[in-house]
Design a protein around this motif. Structure first.
Motif, PDB file in Angstrom:
ATOM      1  N   TYR A  76       2.427  14.821 -13.566  1.00 32.45           N
ATOM      2  CA  TYR A  76       2.746  13.411 -13.321  1.00 32.45           C
ATOM      3  C   TYR A  76       1.513  12.556 -13.025  1.00 32.45           C
ATOM      4  CZ  TYR A  76       7.792  14.015 -13.389  1.00 32.45           C
ATOM      5  OH  TYR A  76       9.082  14.245 -13.802  1.00 32.45           O
ATOM      6  N   GLU A  77       0.335  13.179 -13.035  1.00 26.73           N
ATOM      7  CA  GLU A  77      -0.872  12.448 -12.648  1.00 26.73           C
ATOM      8  C   GLU A  77      -1.119  11.212 -13.507  1.00 26.73           C
ATOM      9  OE1 GLU A  77      -5.651  13.152 -11.789  1.00 26.73           O
ATOM     10  OE2 GLU A  77      -4.458  14.756 -12.696  1.00 26.73           O
ATOM     11  N   GLN A  78      -1.026  11.347 -14.832  1.00 22.77           N
ATOM     12  CA  GLN A  78      -1.309  10.211 -15.702  1.00 22.77           C
ATOM     13  C   GLN A  78      -0.281   9.098 -15.526  1.00 22.77           C
ATOM     14  OE1 GLN A  78      -4.179   9.833 -17.635  1.00 22.77           O
ATOM     15  NE2 GLN A  78      -3.388   7.734 -17.539  1.00 22.77           N
ATOM     16  N   MET A  79       0.981   9.465 -15.364  1.00 23.00           N
ATOM     17  CA  MET A  79       2.013   8.447 -15.141  1.00 23.00           C
ATOM     18  C   MET A  79       1.741   7.693 -13.848  1.00 23.00           C
ATOM     19  SD  MET A  79       6.168   8.854 -14.802  1.00 23.00           S
ATOM     20  CE  MET A  79       6.367   9.381 -16.519  1.00 23.00           C
ATOM     21  N   ILE A  80       1.368   8.402 -12.803  1.00 27.64           N
ATOM     22  CA  ILE A  80       1.079   7.759 -11.524  1.00 27.64           C
ATOM     23  C   ILE A  80      -0.128   6.843 -11.650  1.00 27.64           C
ATOM     24  CG2 ILE A  80       0.312   8.178  -9.152  1.00 27.64           C
ATOM     25  CD1 ILE A  80       2.081  10.727  -9.219  1.00 27.64           C
ATOM     26  N   LYS A  81      -1.176   7.304 -12.357  1.00 32.78           N
ATOM     27  CA  LYS A  81      -2.350   6.461 -12.574  1.00 32.78           C
ATOM     28  C   LYS A  81      -1.970   5.167 -13.290  1.00 32.78           C
ATOM     29  CE  LYS A  81      -6.034   9.952 -12.807  1.00 32.78           C
ATOM     30  NZ  LYS A  81      -7.021  10.612 -13.700  1.00 32.78           N
ATOM     31  N   ASP A  82      -1.140   5.292 -14.317  1.00 30.91           N
ATOM     32  CA  ASP A  82      -0.730   4.111 -15.078  1.00 30.91           C
ATOM     33  C   ASP A  82       0.083   3.145 -14.217  1.00 30.91           C
ATOM     34  OD1 ASP A  82      -1.974   5.216 -17.275  1.00 30.91           O
ATOM     35  OD2 ASP A  82      -0.126   5.948 -18.214  1.00 30.91           O
ATOM     36  N   VAL A  83       1.010   3.708 -13.445  1.00 32.75           N
ATOM     37  CA  VAL A  83       1.885   2.872 -12.625  1.00 32.75           C
ATOM     38  C   VAL A  83       1.086   2.141 -11.545  1.00 32.75           C
ATOM     39  CG1 VAL A  83       3.749   2.916 -10.915  1.00 32.75           C
ATOM     40  CG2 VAL A  83       3.981   4.201 -13.042  1.00 32.75           C
ATOM     41  N   LEU A  84       0.203   2.851 -10.860  1.00 35.50           N
ATOM     42  CA  LEU A  84      -0.581   2.208  -9.802  1.00 35.50           C
ATOM     43  C   LEU A  84      -1.604   1.233 -10.359  1.00 35.50           C
ATOM     44  CD1 LEU A  84      -1.136   5.018  -7.141  1.00 35.50           C
ATOM     45  CD2 LEU A  84       0.500   3.136  -7.132  1.00 35.50           C
ATOM     46  N   TYR A  85      -2.134   1.528 -11.545  1.00 37.14           N
ATOM     47  CA  TYR A  85      -3.046   0.581 -12.178  1.00 37.14           C
ATOM     48  C   TYR A  85      -2.337  -0.749 -12.413  1.00 37.14           C
ATOM     49  CZ  TYR A  85      -6.243  -1.531 -15.541  1.00 37.14           C
ATOM     50  OH  TYR A  85      -7.088  -2.393 -16.187  1.00 37.14           O
TER      51      TYR A  85
ATOM     52  N   LEU B  68      -3.247  10.422  -5.635  1.00 31.23           N
ATOM     53  CA  LEU B  68      -3.258  10.319  -7.097  1.00 31.23           C
ATOM     54  C   LEU B  68      -3.244   8.849  -7.515  1.00 31.23           C
ATOM     55  CD1 LEU B  68      -0.712  13.044  -8.317  1.00 31.23           C
ATOM     56  CD2 LEU B  68      -3.195  13.073  -8.558  1.00 31.23           C
ATOM     57  N   GLY B  69      -4.084   8.524  -8.493  1.00 34.78           N
ATOM     58  CA  GLY B  69      -4.095   7.172  -9.043  1.00 34.78           C
ATOM     59  C   GLY B  69      -4.868   6.166  -8.234  1.00 34.78           C
ATOM     60  N   ARG B  70      -5.377   6.557  -7.077  1.00 31.17           N
ATOM     61  CA  ARG B  70      -6.134   5.623  -6.232  1.00 31.17           C
ATOM     62  C   ARG B  70      -7.604   5.626  -6.650  1.00 31.17           C
ATOM     63  NH1 ARG B  70      -2.702   2.459  -2.948  1.00 31.17           N
ATOM     64  NH2 ARG B  70      -0.818   3.718  -2.638  1.00 31.17           N
ATOM     65  N   LYS B  71      -8.167   4.445  -6.769  1.00 29.41           N
ATOM     66  CA  LYS B  71      -9.582   4.334  -7.065  1.00 29.41           C
ATOM     67  C   LYS B  71     -10.392   4.631  -5.812  1.00 29.41           C
ATOM     68  CE  LYS B  71      -9.238   0.966 -10.829  1.00 29.41           C
ATOM     69  NZ  LYS B  71      -9.722  -0.342 -11.348  1.00 29.41           N
ATOM     70  N   VAL B  72     -11.646   5.017  -6.003  1.00 33.62           N
ATOM     71  CA  VAL B  72     -12.545   5.272  -4.882  1.00 33.62           C
ATOM     72  C   VAL B  72     -13.343   4.007  -4.584  1.00 33.62           C
ATOM     73  CG1 VAL B  72     -14.513   6.602  -4.044  1.00 33.62           C
ATOM     74  CG2 VAL B  72     -12.743   7.720  -5.428  1.00 33.62           C
ATOM     75  N   GLU B  73     -13.244   3.542  -3.354  1.00 34.87           N
ATOM     76  CA  GLU B  73     -14.065   2.417  -2.908  1.00 34.87           C
ATOM     77  C   GLU B  73     -15.122   2.973  -1.966  1.00 34.87           C
ATOM     78  OE1 GLU B  73     -13.541  -1.640  -0.279  1.00 34.87           O
ATOM     79  OE2 GLU B  73     -11.942  -1.086  -1.688  1.00 34.87           O
ATOM     80  N   LYS B  74     -16.322   3.103  -2.443  1.00 37.19           N
ATOM     81  CA  LYS B  74     -17.377   3.762  -1.678  1.00 37.19           C
ATOM     82  C   LYS B  74     -17.812   2.913  -0.490  1.00 37.19           C
ATOM     83  CE  LYS B  74     -19.335   6.754  -5.221  1.00 37.19           C
ATOM     84  NZ  LYS B  74     -18.987   7.986  -4.476  1.00 37.19           N
ATOM     85  N   ARG B  75     -17.879   3.589   0.668  1.00 38.24           N
ATOM     86  CA  ARG B  75     -18.343   2.920   1.884  1.00 38.24           C
ATOM     87  C   ARG B  75     -19.327   3.803   2.655  1.00 38.24           C
ATOM     88  NH1 ARG B  75     -13.972   0.812   5.730  1.00 38.24           N
ATOM     89  NH2 ARG B  75     -15.532  -0.760   6.154  1.00 38.24           N
ATOM     90  N   SER B  76     -19.932   4.796   1.955  1.00 30.84           N
ATOM     91  CA  SER B  76     -20.860   5.736   2.595  1.00 30.84           C
ATOM     92  C   SER B  76     -20.196   6.457   3.766  1.00 30.84           C
ATOM     93  CB  SER B  76     -22.121   5.010   3.096  1.00 30.84           C
ATOM     94  OG  SER B  76     -22.783   4.384   2.022  1.00 30.84           O
TER      95      SER B  76
END
Length: 284
Positions: free
Chosen positions: A9-18, A259-267
């Motif tokens: 379900y990873e790709q579906m979740i990525k698409d939905v959250l995007y 799953l589907g969450r982007k990484v927001e780098k904050r060190s």
């Protein structure tokens, strides 16, 4: 029965959250429709039903497993059941053509809040499903749980506390996250109500930890607030290495919510050493 598989379900979740979170300028009706679909994915994870299994958000109240889980762990005001119902109703309006209502920013904020309620449900269900899963029984699970955004931790711990006020691990983590999110007064109010139930040493240790948490934030600021901000640390820490069923199930749940969450780098990884409290990393 086909069980829920994060990988499938990873790709579906990525698409939905995007569509629901990351697309700039998408109409609110489209966001509502995507959040409804995500609600259905959350429901599948809750009852562990995978590809090919008949389960829809439109009929969740007729699914025996879903009904049993929700009724067992729901709050007195039925917050978890209402979360699914609101996602269903508003999502249907956004998807179908019989209702021409428009969706306000407040509607979307409310739907996101319902999603947070269902995240809470997933973790409360995990920690109450069997005695061996009880919060505090597994140190690595408790430490990894702290990588969740503070608002989710606060909701889960409040729900667990209402169900078992005798669990000192819950009281400890709840007072810490209260200190971090609402200030030392909120933590002290909670601990003050329990002072007569605790030994002097335990009470003083809980107070000390809560005060240390506030001081750490004052010196260093918070590590993160959102899934996107926390994901960097989640990926760095990785899954629990303990080879038990509890660890495997918790790893699966943590993987799912990220799953589907982007990484927001904050060190975060470089800064986390500043948050070590009593040999346990306590992210903020």
């Amino acid at each position: 029965m086909s069980k829920f598989d994060n990988d499938l379900y990873e790709q579906m979740i990525k698409d939905v959250l995007y569509d629901a979170i990351y697309v700039v300028g998408r109409p609110n009706s489209g966001i509502a429709a995507s959040l409804r679909k995500y609600g259905e994915l959350l429901l599948r994870k809750l009852v562990n039903k995978g590809e090919g299994e008949n389960l829809t958000l439109g009929a969740f109240q007729y699914d025996k497993e879903a009904k049993d889980i929700i009724s067992r762990v729901d709050t007195p005001d039925k917050r978890f059941a209402k979360a699914f119902e609101s996602l269903r109703v508003l999502g249907n309006i956004a998807t179908h053509t019989h209702d021409l209502r428009s969706f306000s920013d407040q509607d979307i904020a409310s739907l996101h809040d319902h999603v947070r309620d269902i995240f809470t449900l997933l973790f409360v269900h995990f920690f109450t499903r069997e005695k061996s899963y009880k919060f505090g029984n597994h140190a690595e699970v408790g430490a990894t749980f702290s990588i969740l955004p503070p608002e989710i931790r606060l909701r889960v711990l409040r729900a667990l506390y209402e169900k078992d006020r005798g669990n000192l691990a819950v009281l400890d983590k709840l007072s810490l996250v209260l200190a971090k999110t609402e200030g030392i007064k909120a933590a002290m109010d909670l601990l003050g109500k329990r002072k007569s139930d605790l030994s002097r040493d335990v009470y003083e240790e809980l107070v000390r930890r809560a005060k240390n948490a506030v001081e750490t934030i004052r010196r260093n600021g918070s590590l993160y607030q959102t899934f996107e901000e926390a994901k960097e640390l989640y990926l760095e820490v990785g899954p629990i290495k303990e080879k038990t069923e509890v660890a495997a199930d918790f790893n699966s749940l943590m993987e799912f919510v990220y799953l589907g969450r982007k990484v927001e780098k904050r060190s975060i990884v470089e800064r986390q050493v500043s948050y070590i409290t009593v040999n346990v990393v306590e992210p903020v």
